[in-house]
Scaffold this motif. Structure first.
Motif, short mmCIF file in Angstrom:
data_model
loop_
_atom_site.label_atom_id
_atom_site.label_comp_id
_atom_site.label_asym_id
_atom_site.label_seq_id
_atom_site.Cartn_x
_atom_site.Cartn_y
_atom_site.Cartn_z
N ALA A 77 0.84 -1.18 0.00
CA ALA A 77 0.00 0.00 0.00
C ALA A 77 0.88 1.24 0.00
O ALA A 77 1.82 1.35 0.79
CB ALA A 77 -0.90 0.00 1.24
N PRO A 78 0.62 2.21 -0.89
CA PRO A 78 1.51 3.36 -1.02
C PRO A 78 1.52 4.21 0.23
O PRO A 78 0.50 4.43 0.86
CB PRO A 78 0.93 4.12 -2.22
N ALA A 79 2.73 4.68 0.60
CA ALA A 79 2.85 5.59 1.71
C ALA A 79 2.40 6.97 1.29
O ALA A 79 2.18 7.24 0.12
CB ALA A 79 4.33 5.63 2.17
N ALA A 80 2.28 7.88 2.25
CA ALA A 80 1.78 9.21 1.96
C ALA A 80 2.62 9.91 0.92
O ALA A 80 2.12 10.60 0.04
CB ALA A 80 1.74 10.03 3.25
N ALA A 81 3.97 9.71 0.98
CA ALA A 81 4.86 10.39 0.06
C ALA A 81 4.72 9.90 -1.36
O ALA A 81 5.11 10.58 -2.30
CB ALA A 81 6.30 10.23 0.53
N GLU A 82 4.16 8.70 -1.58
CA GLU A 82 4.05 8.16 -2.93
C GLU A 82 2.62 8.00 -3.39
O GLU A 82 2.35 7.39 -4.40
CB GLU A 82 4.76 6.80 -2.99
N SER A 83 1.65 8.57 -2.64
CA SER A 83 0.24 8.37 -2.93
C SER A 83 -0.16 8.94 -4.29
O SER A 83 -1.14 8.52 -4.87
CB SER A 83 -0.62 8.97 -1.82
N ARG A 84 0.59 9.92 -4.79
CA ARG A 84 0.26 10.50 -6.09
C ARG A 84 0.77 9.65 -7.24
O ARG A 84 0.48 9.95 -8.40
CB ARG A 84 0.84 11.91 -6.19
N TYR A 85 1.55 8.63 -6.96
CA TYR A 85 2.10 7.75 -8.00
C TYR A 85 1.22 6.50 -8.17
O TYR A 85 0.66 6.01 -7.19
CB TYR A 85 3.51 7.31 -7.64
N PRO A 86 1.13 5.99 -9.39
CA PRO A 86 0.38 4.74 -9.57
C PRO A 86 1.13 3.56 -8.95
O PRO A 86 2.36 3.55 -8.90
CB PRO A 86 0.32 4.59 -11.10
#
Length: 228
Positions: free
Chosen positions: A8-17
């Protein structure tokens, strides 16, 4: 180099697919990885499970030292012999298409212990998630880069992998790897990535490869990944 089912993407990578990584020609953490992510993994490839001395394998350590930026250390072995030393760097450039596409760049430096030759490669990476199940990661660039036009140098590289999310924790993929130059190597690797726990991922493949002047030969492989 890690290739697998992204957690599950972390907050820093949430904008990335969230796109899996190729198994054989892998990345140094997913594009947009958050600072502090750490992973160790090992890949083993062999033309036959009955010839362990012919197996090529490599333990790797990957670390995201900043958001979207990662470094990798790799030790490629041929059987029990350490063949080379590898250092990799990767940077993400951002996401687009409402967070469905992302791109970046990867650099690899390789020191061959037998010849004493240092080579490097530079690849552009582009990933896209087409739907909740289908995604793709493509890497294209040059290997053994030289400023002057020299025979056998500046070899084109292509690695493209299509992924299908079968179920939660299970991904199927088809990886195509093409290298130009004198070898003119083509590899095709169907693969399955299975997440066993939140931090452990196992990938297996049974594919084929061909180099110039040789017949097509089978290739089998496994990668075990542990994230921290």
């Amino acid at each position: 180099m890690f290739a697998g089912i992204a957690a599950a993407p972390a907050a820093a990578e949430s904008r990335y697919p969230v796109i899996p990584e190729p198994m054989v020609f892998d990345m140094m953490r997913p594009l947009g990885a958050a600072r502090g992510e750490l992973e160790v993994n090992a890949l083993a490839l062999t033309p036959s499970p009955f010839r362990p001395r012919e197996a090529e394998w490599a333990p790797e350590l990957e670390y995201a030292f900043a958001d979207g930026k990662a470094v990798e250390f790799e030790l490629p072995f041929n059987g029990a012999r350490l063949e080379a030393l590898k250092l990799g760097l990767q940077a993400a450039f951002g996401a687009s298409a409402d967070g469905r596409s992302a791109h970046g760049v990867q650099y690899l430096g390789i020191y061959d212990r037998d010849s004493g030759h240092y080579s490097n490669s530079l690849l552009y990476m582009a990933g896209h998630r087409f739907s909740p199940r289908w995604s793709m990661m493509t890497m294209v660039g040059l290997d053994d880069i030289a400023w002057r036009r020299t025979a056998g140098r500046n070899v084109p590289l292509l690695n493209s992998t299509a992924f299908y999310d079968v179920a939660a924790g299970t991904v199927a993929g088809l990886e195509l790897n093409v290298a130009g130059g004198a070898q003119r190597r083509v590899r095709l690797f169907p693969q399955v990535h299975q997440r066993l726990t939140r931090h452990v991922n196992v990938q297996v493949t049974g594919g084929a490869e061909k180099t110039a002047g040789q017949r097509v030969r089978p290739a089998m492989g496994m990668r075990v990944v542990r994230e921290f």
